[in-house]
Design an enzyme around this catalytic site. Structure first.
Site, PDB file in Angstrom:
ATOM      1  N   ASP A 470       0.859  -1.181   0.000  1.00 59.04           N
ATOM      2  CA  ASP A 470       0.000   0.000   0.000  1.00 59.04           C
ATOM      3  C   ASP A 470       0.893   1.228   0.000  1.00 59.04           C
ATOM      4  O   ASP A 470       2.072   1.122   0.320  1.00 59.04           O
ATOM      5  CB  ASP A 470      -0.815   0.052   1.314  1.00 59.04           C
ATOM      6  CG  ASP A 470      -2.021  -0.854   1.228  1.00 59.04           C
ATOM      7  OD1 ASP A 470      -2.263  -1.367   0.142  1.00 59.04           O
ATOM      8  OD2 ASP A 470      -2.692  -1.052   2.254  1.00 59.04           O
ATOM      9  N   THR A 472      -0.346   4.577   1.447  1.00 53.47           N
ATOM     10  CA  THR A 472      -0.607   5.398   2.626  1.00 53.47           C
ATOM     11  C   THR A 472      -0.202   4.703   3.901  1.00 53.47           C
ATOM     12  O   THR A 472      -0.650   3.598   4.184  1.00 53.47           O
ATOM     13  CB  THR A 472      -2.113   5.737   2.677  1.00 53.47           C
ATOM     14  OG1 THR A 472      -2.464   6.253   1.405  1.00 53.47           O
ATOM     15  CG2 THR A 472      -2.396   6.754   3.745  1.00 53.47           C
ATOM     16  N   ASP A 792      -4.507  -2.871   4.976  1.00 51.97           N
ATOM     17  CA  ASP A 792      -5.017  -2.388   6.262  1.00 51.97           C
ATOM     18  C   ASP A 792      -6.534  -2.425   6.321  1.00 51.97           C
ATOM     19  O   ASP A 792      -7.108  -2.464   7.380  1.00 51.97           O
ATOM     20  CB  ASP A 792      -4.505  -0.976   6.564  1.00 51.97           C
ATOM     21  CG  ASP A 792      -4.822   0.005   5.449  1.00 51.97           C
ATOM     22  OD1 ASP A 792      -5.529  -0.396   4.495  1.00 51.97           O
ATOM     23  OD2 ASP A 792      -4.367   1.160   5.509  1.00 51.97           O
ATOM     24  N   ASP A 796      -9.115  -5.711   2.144  1.00 51.56           N
ATOM     25  CA  ASP A 796      -7.827  -6.296   1.754  1.00 51.56           C
ATOM     26  C   ASP A 796      -7.733  -7.755   2.187  1.00 51.56           C
ATOM     27  O   ASP A 796      -6.781  -8.446   1.828  1.00 51.56           O
ATOM     28  CB  ASP A 796      -6.659  -5.521   2.406  1.00 51.56           C
ATOM     29  CG  ASP A 796      -6.496  -4.143   1.791  1.00 51.56           C
ATOM     30  OD1 ASP A 796      -6.791  -4.007   0.594  1.00 51.56           O
ATOM     31  OD2 ASP A 796      -6.073  -3.214   2.498  1.00 51.56           O
TER      32      ASP A 796
END
Length: 1166
Positions: A470, A472, A792, A796
């Site tokens: 990811d 972020t 997160d 996912d």
């Protein structure tokens, strides 16, 4: 609505009557109510109670203020309605663990041999002419020696007892640590409730009936409850009902919330109505446990919900036995159930294959086992034949009745020698080395912010060839701030002063941000003076709240004026919507809706925009295109996320719109502003990514952001390098390239895209899953890919499960993501993944080091025992000495070599991949090279040692002769060579400096010195039990000198180039490509690991020992405890139920795990 609660005092007043009269509702009423679903439940609530508020009044709780938190009241509630706790199973007793350790087949063979030897040593033939029995009886005439015949058998038994006690003690201490950890985790699990009007987090076990709990996206519900207020709430109830569709919850249609279910969307508040054993999950478990044999089997056959194989008992308040099992805490299932478990398996999803290392180890062990069995059988046959031919053939003696016991004693001796060869051939220390290495790594990985949930994930990570990360929070700091804004026709490159802007526009903007965000998101003052303000909740919303503060305004008064109850309708953010909207009802009966979301999505739905005077003007598609070109793209190229804030008014005269027609509602918006949010790249990430690239690992970024932002961040991180031919795709384009006309994903198309793909932007969780699956299933390239994924969000989950290693975020991650993951990053940082790679490779290398050491010992000992036995009718190394070398020294060596700390040099080579053998050519060169040195020395000493040292020969001694100096020197030299070879074994890639970093590993130094000290004790004081004769100082110095020769010989071996030794074979291969193809063909059928198939063919009993690798997986849990000392309080609260309650495991997964473990057990037993 009728209200039946007039006679019950409202609020939390604690009346002093008897218990039943205190609350207007009993446990049974609530249990009956919670068993109803949707419409039935709504009807029952209306008929019996009136509404949910009335239920709250009967429970003496306030829907807004919550409970008072008065300890007397809480205790009364726990007494009346039960505690939120499910009792665990009784731990195994020490004796049970001893009994389990005794099941090891090699030990059983040794015990039988020792008992026969003991029995025969006490049996003296009555009279009889010893001479008539030939030379076989030689030496028995010495009475003292005859009396000492029992010592060898007793010593073997004693060694076996020591091994069993050590194993049992290890298991017992692990179990104890595991229990302690369970309690720690239960205390650490927190949930948000309202008490005295304050939102607080309390341990899950302290939740009582009547508590008002706040629930939000990603939560795992810890108790049953009834919804009081919900915003767009959807739950995944598959763990209880098996239904995979998400269930929408609302006061009107279905207000019943069940423990163990996952919140997939939305937020809300519920009143807790059942806890612990009275919750729906508790009831299912109680039903399963009510009768140990009949009930459980019925449950199994009918495939009831909940993990049926968990069969642990504990008394409940009703006296019903409840059976549950903490996750991964016990072995899978008892033997009587194994057949049933196998049948359950058929219905299940195909199980995850063994980890790369386990597959290779199983194959290697099978190969070694076959060789060992062959050698030991051959030894026994040759010894017996030689004895029979010599005694009855050459000497021509008759078999006399009185000689029988003496002959049998010889046969037993031969049998013991055969067993000794077998014991030496089987690498007993291997399962222990694997367990120690993984457990040690897991413990140390805690300090590197990796909480390992599945033991083998640690080792799989060392083979990783690709990481899909990811953006972020993982690559960036997840500390969002608004740095640019487009408000009132002006693009401000920094946050403008409030007086520059139109006051009406600012008012609308402030209201929109304050109301249209989760009320749990806040900015709190810094913990330390001079620190940064603390961001709590969603980071993007924190950035927008930060903008409110930068504009010298405050969001809190607005939230107090409009509490959550007054929000008319909320469309919460989810991955398909990519926006959030909140509707308020105006005083005149009209409505205003505030929206925010990704700028491209919201701007497409805007038909007006506020100008510099704060007045709406028409906003046409061409205006939008110009804005994208002049405002949004430049912001994105600076690496900013762009968020658009908008609103829409619904006049009262048009009546109430149909809120379910989301597309119609979310159109005709008026744009207030577009802001650019910066999330700076973590300073340590670029270096970590370059380390990954040097280590042969491809890093790909998968993000929901737009392509320009993603490309900018990827360039800053070093994922995209200038001048290289890499792909950056958006989700839509990616799908067009990989799907055929019917919309199905084609592996061939995907194989053309993924090798060059580095950035996937605007991607959905489905895209992420497709990419991960595609890379794992791909057969393009030299080796099969091993993929790690970070995630997160709740969505996912599928990608995390599909990946070889799933990393969940410890701070930002939802419970659902953590549940699906293998490793949790407690600091959400990409550099921790690189450390996981280092540890994974280190585990692999540690096991290779141990194998290099162990197999050298095995090869030499087997050949010495075999040839010595065949030439001199007696093994130069006695059974007890072999046990010392094999069981004790190897155990200590596994401890020494498995605890080598990792070094940066591990990241300078490519991943080994799935097919690379465990024992490389270089290692094989080392093993055979050192074996040549050791065999030369030992055979020289064996056949010429008495001349060299001027001592008596130890060859051809009678049956119970005293220990000779000669054989003691052979034994001592053998041990000294192993000891110095342990230092050589520290390097497996042909490095010259074997002492490098040795002082950093205190365990290694301690083990080598400790083994040396023990050896001195054994030789000088061991006497008859160890068949040792004390040695002089000169003899000791020669033994040590020959041992040191190992180090010099090692340098010589290193000088021989491996590539010239083409004849050397490798061993312990992984699964080959052809087998992968076969595997794919049979994927729909019941999948069996290839190593297991070989095991079935091999039918080798004693490899049950290897099964310890799986059954000892719980070691991991014992080492988790150090995590909690490392964690910050915020992250602590979010590490929820991922190890405690079995009911929180989806049924199919639990069954798969249990049946897989049981099946492996079966294989070892078959």
């Amino acid at each position: 609505m009728a209200n039946n609660t007039a006679d019950h005092p409202p609020g939390n007043s604690v009346a002093e009557d008897n218990l039943d009269g205190d609350f207007g509702v009993t446990v049974k009423d609530l249990r009956d109510l919670m068993e109803l679903r949707s419409g039935e439940a709504v009807t029952k609530i209306q008929e019996v109670y009136g509404d949910v508020q009335s239920i709250c009044r009967r429970m003496k709780t306030s829907p807004i203020e919550g409970l008072s938190g008065n300890p007397v009241d809480l205790e009364k509630r726990q007494t009346m309605f039960g505690k939120n706790f499910i009792p665990p199973k009784k731990p195994k007793t020490f004796l049970q663990l001893v009994w389990e350790a005794l099941q090891d087949v090699t030990l059983i063979i040794l015990e039988i041999a020792a008992i026969i030897s003991l029995g025969l040593s006490f049996y003296h033939p009555p009279g009889g002419n010893a001479e008539a029995c030939g030379q076989a009886a030689g030496g028995v005439e010495d009475e003292g020696e005859a009396q000492a015949g029992w010592i060898e058998g007793a010593a073997i038994l004693f060694s076996v007892i020591i091994v069993v006690l050590v194993t049992a003690f290890n298991d017992w201490s692990k179990e104890k640590q595991f229990r302690g950890l369970q309690n720690r985790i239960e205390k650490e699990q927190k949930f948000t409730v309202i008490r005295k009007g304050q939102v607080i987090q309390i341990p899950v076990a302290e939740i009582v009936v009547g508590d008002i709990a706040q629930i939000k996206y990603g939560d795992l519900l810890p108790a049953d409850g009834i919804l009081i207020q919900g915003n767009d709430l959807k739950l995944d109830e598959s763990t209880l009902t098996g239904e995979t569709d998400q269930v929408r919850k609302s006061l009107e249609k279905d207000p019943m919330l069940l423990s163990g279910t996952h919140v997939m969307e939305g937020s809300g508040r519920m009143v807790v109505s059942a806890v612990g054993l009275n919750s729906q999950t508790g009831i299912i478990l109680t039903l399963m446990g009510s009768s140990e044999h009949d009930e459980v089997k019925k449950v199994k056959k009918s495939k009831k919900q909940g993990p049926p194989e968990n069969r642990n008992k504990a008394k409940t308040q009703d006296g019903i036995a409840l059976e549950i099992q903490p996750l991964k805490s016990e072995e899978a299932a008892e033997s009587e159930e194994k057949e049933e478990v196998k049948q359950v398996k058929k219905v299940n999803v195909t199980k995850k294959e063994k980890s790369v290392l386990q597959g290779k180890l199983t194959r290697l062990a099978v190969q070694i086992g076959k060789a060992g069995l062959f050698m030991s059988a051959l030894t026994v046959i040759i010894l017996i034949l030689y004895f029979v031919i010599d005694t009855f053939g050459v000497q021509g003696r008759q078999w006399l009745a009185e000689c029988t016991p003496i002959y049998i004693q010889y046969f037993v001796k031969f049998f013991i020698i055969g067993v000794t060869v077998l014991v030496v051939a089987v690498p007993e220390g291997l399962p222990l080395a694997v367990t120690i290495s993984l457990a040690y790594s897991v413990k140390k990985m805690m300090k590197d912010n990796n909480l390992v949930r599945h033991l083998d994930a640690c080792e799989t990570m060392g083979n990783a060839t690709a990481i899909c990360s990811d953006k972020t929070g993982t690559l960036t700091m997840n500390r969002m701030t608004v740095v640019q804004a487009y408000i009132g026709d002006t693009h401000h490159k920094s946050i403008p002063e409030p007086d520059v802007l139109n006051p009406e526009t600012v008012d609308i903007l402030i209201n929109s941000i304050s109301v249209n965000s989760a009320y749990t998101t806040k900015i709190l003052p810094p913990e330390k003076e001079g620190g940064l303000p603390r961001h709590v909740g969603n980071k993007t919303e924190c950035a927008l709240l930060g903008l409110v503060l930068d504009l010298k305004r405050d969001y809190q008064p607005i939230r107090e004026e409009i509490p959550e109850e007054k929000l008319y309708k909320v469309y919460t953010f989810n991955s398909s919507r990519k926006s959030m909207s909140t509707v308020l009802q105006n005083a005149d009966g009209g409505f205003r809706m505030y929206s925010k979301g990704a700028s491209e999505i919201i701007l497409r739905k805007c038909s007006r925009i506020l100008d510099a005077q704060g007045q709406p003007r028409i906003f046409k598609p061409k205006d939008r295109d110009e804005m994208v070109r002049k405002v949004i793209e430049p912001m994105a190229c600076d690496g900013l996320r762009t968020i658009c804030v908008a609103f829409r008014d619904f006049p009262a005269k048009d009546g109430e719109p149909n809120w379910d027609k989301e597309n119609e509602i979310l159109s005709d918006l008026t744009c207030i502003a577009v802001v650019g949010i910066e999330d700076p790249v973590r300073p340590e990430v670029p270096e970590a990514i370059s380390k990954c690239q040097r280590a042969g690992i491809t890093v790909r970024m998968v993000t929901g952001d737009n392509i320009n932002t993603a490309r900018s961040i990827a360039t800053k991180c070093g994922i995209l390098l200038p001048g290289e031919d890499f792909l950056c795709l958006e989700g839509k384009e990616f799908n067009q390239q990989i799907r055929n006309d019917k919309g199905e994903v084609e592996q061939e198309r995907l194989d053309k895209v993924w090798p060059k793909l580095r950035v996937l932007a605007r991607s959905s969780p489905t895209d992420k899953h497709t990419l991960v699956k595609g890379i794992i299933d791909s057969t393009v390239g030299e080796t099969r890919q091993v993929v790690a994924v970070t995630g997160d969000g709740t969505n996912d989950g599928p990608a995390l499960k599909k990946a070889d290693v799933g990393f969940a975020m410890g701070i930002a991650g939802t419970d659902v993501a953590k549940e699906a993951s293998d490793i949790i990053l407690t600091d959400d940082n990409f550099t921790s993944i690189v450390k996981a790679v280092m540890w994974g490779r280190n585990v692999y290398d540690s096991i290779s080091k141990f194998l290099q050491f162990q197999l050298t010992v095995n090869v030499v000992a087997v050949i010495v025992a075999f040839t010595g036995a065949c030439i001199t009718q007696d093994s130069p190394l006695k059974a007890v000495q072999m046990l010392w070398v094999n069981l004790i020294m190897d155990t200590l060596a596994s401890l020494a070599l498995a605890t080598e700390p990792p070094t940066e040099s591990l990241l300078l080579r490519k991943p080994y991949g799935r097919e690379k053998p465990l024992i490389s050519r270089t290692m094989m060169k080392n093993i055979l090279g050192h074996a040549v040195y050791q065999l030369t020395i030992i055979f020289t000493l064996l056949f010429a040692g008495e001349k060299l040292f001027d001592i008596d020969s130890g060859r051809n001694t009678p049956l119970h002769a005293p220990p000779s100096e000669h054989y003691t020197i052979v034994f001592n030299v053998f041990v000294m060579m192993q000891l110095f070879n342990e230092i050589n074994a520290r390097k497996i890639h042909g490095e010259r400096n074997v002492f490098e970093g040795i002082y950093k590993n205190l365990i290694f130094c301690g083990v080598v010195l400790g083994t040396f000290a023990l050896q001195v004790v054994i030789v000088q004081l061991g006497g008859k039990p160890f068949s040792c004769h004390p040695l002089t100082l000169d003899q000791w110095l020669w033994c040590v000198f020959i041992g040191v020769g190992e180090l010099l010989w090692g340098q010589l071996i290193t000088s021989i180039p491996t590539h010239h030794l083409k004849f050397l074979k490798e061993a312990g291969h992984g699964i080959t490509k052809e087998e992968i193809h076969k595997e794919e063909l049979t994927e729909d059928t019941d999948e069996i690991d290839h190593a297991e198939m070989e095991l079935r063919r091999g039918q080798i009993l004693w490899f049950r020992g290897l099964n310890r690798i799986q059954t000892q997986i719980k070691v991991v849990n014992a080492f988790r405890s150090s995590l909690f000392e490392l964690e910050s309080p915020q992250s602590r609260s979010s590490i929820h139920n991922f190890t405690v309650h079995p009911e929180f495991v989806p049924q199919s997964e639990e069954e798969a795990r249990i049946s897989e473990e049981a099946e492996t057990d079966m294989d070892f037993l078959s």
